[in-house]
Design an enzyme around this catalytic site. Structure first.
Site, PDB file in Angstrom:
ATOM      1  N   GLU A 285       0.684  -1.189   0.021  1.00  0.00           N
ATOM      2  CA  GLU A 285       0.041   0.251  -0.099  1.00  0.00           C
ATOM      3  C   GLU A 285       0.971   1.284   0.125  1.00  0.00           C
ATOM      4  O   GLU A 285       0.609   2.229   0.764  1.00  0.00           O
ATOM      5  CB  GLU A 285      -1.034  -0.086   1.254  1.00  0.00           C
ATOM      6  CG  GLU A 285      -1.992  -1.111   1.248  1.00  0.00           C
ATOM      7  CD  GLU A 285      -2.881  -1.442   2.389  1.00  0.00           C
ATOM      8  OE1 GLU A 285      -3.945  -1.423   2.336  1.00  0.00           O
ATOM      9  OE2 GLU A 285      -2.135  -1.043   3.509  1.00  0.00           O
TER      10      GLU A 285
HETATM   11  C1  ACM Z   1      -2.019  -5.344   3.898  1.00  0.00           C
HETATM   12  O1  ACM Z   1      -3.004  -5.806   4.581  1.00  0.00           O
HETATM   13  N1  ACM Z   1      -1.769  -4.093   4.083  1.00  0.00           N
HETATM   14  C2  ACM Z   1      -0.702  -6.201   3.798  1.00  0.00           C
END
Ligand code: ACM
Length: 481
Positions: A285
Site C-alpha cells: 500500500e
Molecule cells: C496489508 O494488509 N496491507 C498487507
C-alpha cells in the site's frame, strides 16, 4: 487412561516440563517427573520416527509420544493436551493412535503491534496460545504510520518520539532490545521463529515524526479521505503523530541516500538480535509512491537484507520489481480470486528463486469480523465466519508450482483491538482453522468442515483453562468439559 497424582512422566526434553505445567494449569494435578522407567507417560525424541516436526502418539493404558525432533515432541504434547478430558470419574486421556507431521513447513501468525502496542507479557501469551496450535512462525509487524515499536540504537528518536501512542490516541509503547530478545527466546522455546517486519517504503508516517528528512509529505487518496470522514479520524499531517488508520499516504524518500543508510542500520540491528533467517521489509500500500520509485526501493531494500545475511520477506506488491533480490519470499495478501496485478506480482518472487506465503485476505485475515455486527474488526476484505476461514486451499489460488508455496500465515491487524482479550476474540477460533489448513494433508479424511467443527469444539475447556478469550461462534458445537 486416568490422570491422577500418581501419574509419572518420563522424559528429559523441555516438552516434558511443559506437559507437567500445562496439566497442572488445567487440572490442578501435578504429575511426577521421573528419570527411569516405568512411567505412565513417556516422551522421547527419535529422528527415525517421523518427518521433521512430526510425532507419533499412542494412548492406551499408557501414553507414549515420540517426536522426530524437539519440535515434533512439543507438537505431540500439544495433541496429548487436546485429548485431556474430565468426566464423572476424574481426569483422563482419550485413547489415540496418531502418526502426524505437517504438510507445510511455514505455519505463521502475525501480530500488528504498531496500530496498537502489545507488551512482552501479552506477546508471550499470544505465543503460548498459537504455538499450542502448532504454529511455528511469529511475524511481528513492528512499524506503521501510527508508531515505531522496537528500539534502534543508531536512530534513537524512533522510539523517543514515535512510540508514545497507538491508533485513536490509545497508549503506545515499544520493545527495548532486551524485551525483543525475551520475545525471541520465549518463542524459540515453543518452536516459533520470530520474523520482524519494518514496513517500507509506505506505512512510514511514524518515521517522519522522528526523522522528517526521511519521509515525503503525506499524499492523500480518496479512500483515506472517505475513511477519515466516516470514522471521525484526523488526516495525516507531516511531522505530527498520526492517530487515524487510513492507509496509503506515506512514503520514505526513495532518491535520498540517507534513506538507505537508515534501512541498512535498522536491518543490521534487527538482524543482530534475530536468530531466525528472515527480515520482512513490508511493501504494501505505497499508494502515493510512483511505480518506478517503488520498484527501485524494493530492489535496494531487499538487497540490503541479503547483505545483512538474512532472507528478505515482502508483501506481494514488491513482486512488481524486476530485480527484486533473488530468493525473496513473497507474502500474498490478495483475495482467493486474485485481482488486478496481484497474481503476477506474487509469481515473480518464484521466478526469482523465492517462494510464497499465503495470507489470502478474505479467508486468513484474523481482523475481519465474523459477522456484520461483531463488535471488533473490519470488513474491507470480507466477513469471515469460521467455516469460510477453514474451507480454502493455499495451492490453487496462484499459477505457481505447489512446491513454491511455503505455507500459510494468518495476520491480526490491530486497528480495532485495544487489549489482548480483543485480539484473542478475533484470533480464536479462526487461527485454529488456519493451523489445520497449514498442517493437515489436503486429502486427509479429517480435513473436512464437519470433522473440524467437532474437534474445534472440544478445545473450549482447554482454552478456558488457559484463559484464552475465544469467540464462541455459534457454528461450533462447543464442549462444556
Ligand atoms: C496489508 O494488509 N496491507 C498487507
Amino acid at each position: 487412561m486416568p490422570i491422577t497424582a500418581t501419574t509419572r512422566v518420563l522424559g528429559s526434553s523441555p516438552a516434558a516440563a511443559q506437559l507437567i505445567e500445562a496439566v497442572e494449569r488445567r487440572t490442578g494435578i501435578r504429575l511426577a517427573s521421573v528419570e527411569t522407567a516405568p512411567a505412565e507417560i513417556e516422551l522421547f525424541v527419535d529422528p527415525n520416527s517421523s518427518a521433521p516436526e512430526g510425532y507419533t502418539l499412542e494412548i492406551g493404558d499408557r501414553a507414549i509420544a515420540v517426536g522426530a525432533d524437539e519440535a515434533g515432541l512439543f507438537y505431540g504434547v500439544q495433541t496429548l493436551l487436546q485429548l485431556l478430558r474430565q468426566d464423572d470419574f476424574g481426569w483422563g486421556l482419550l485413547r489415540a493412535d496418531v502418526a502426524d507431521s505437517p504438510r507445510f513447513p511455514r505455519r505463521g501468525v502475525m501480530l500488528d503491534v504498531a496500530r496498537h502496542f502489545f507488551g512482552v507479557d501479552d506477546v508471550k501469551k499470544f505465543i503460548d496460545s498459537t504455538s499450542a496450535l502448532k504454529f511455528n512462525h511469529l511475524h511481528l509487524h513492528l512499524s506503521d504510520d501510527q508508531g515505531w515499536r522496537v528500539h534502534i540504537d543508531s536512530w534513537p528518536r524512533l522510539t523517543e518520539l514515535s512510540a508514545s501512542t497507538s491508533a485513536n490516541g490509545d497508549p503506545g509503547g515499544f520493545y527495548t532490545k532486551d524485551d525483543y530478545r525475551k520475545i525471541v527466546d520465549y518463542a524459540a522455546a515453543r518452536h516459533m521463529i520470530v520474523i520482524p517486519e519494518i514496513d517500507l517504503p509506505g506505512h512510514t508516517h511514524a518515521i517522519g515524526v522522528a526523522y522528517p528528512e526521511l519521509v515525503e509529505a503525506p499524499v492523500m487518496n480518496d479512500n483515506l479521505i472517505a475513511d477519515s470522514r466516516r470514522l471521525g479520524q484526523p488526516l495525516p499531517v507531516a511531522g505530527e503523530i498520526y492517530l487515524g488508520w487510513g492507509v496509503g499516504h506515506s512514503s520514505v524518500r526513495i532518491h535520498e541516500e540517507r534513506t538507505y543508510d537508515f534501512v541498512r542500520d535498522v536491518v543490521r540491528e534487527l538482524a543482530e538480535m534475530t536468530p531466525g533467517p528472515y527480515i520482512h521489509i513490508g511493501g504494501d500500500e505505497s499508494l502515493g509512491t510512483p511505480q518506478a520509485d517503488f520498484d527501485l526501493f524494493a530492489e535496494r531494500a531487499t538487497a540490503i537484507v541479503v547483505e545483512a545475511g538474512k532472507t528478505p520477506v515482502a508483501w506481494h506488491e514488491m513482486g512488481s520489481a524486476a530485480d527484486i533480490a533473488e530468493g525473496t519470499v513473497g507474502q500474498y495478501w490478495g483475495m482467493t480470486t486474485p485481482e488486478g496485478t496481484h497474481a503476477e506480482e506474487a509469481a515473480h518472487f518464484v521466478e526469482r528463486g523465492g517462494a510464497l506465503i499465503m495470507s489470502a485476505a478474505n479467508v486468513t485475515y484474523l481482523d475481519m469480523k465474523y459477522t456484520e455486527d461483531f463488535p471488533l474488526g473490519l470488513t474491507w476484505a470480507a466477513i469471515i465466519d469460521v467455516r469460510s476461514a477453514y474451507e480454502w486451499e493455499p495451492t490453487t489460488i496462484l499459477d505457481v508450482p505447489d512446491t513454491a508455496i511455503l505455507g500459510v500465515e494468518a495476520p491480526l491487524w490491530s486497528e480495532t483491538t485495544r487489549t489482548l482479550d480483543d485480539v484473542e476474540q478475533l484470533v480464536f477460533p479462526r487461527a485454529a482453522a488456519q493451523a489445520e489448513v497449514a498442517w493437515s494433508p489436503r486429502e486427509a479424511p479429517e480435513r473436512v468442515w464437519e470433522s473440524f467443527r467437532v474437534r474445534l469444539g472440544s478445545l473450549a475447556p482447554l482454552w478456558k483453562a488457559e484463559g484464552v478469550d475465544f469467540h464462541p461462534a455459534d457454528e461450533i458445537p462447543w464442549s462444556a468439559r
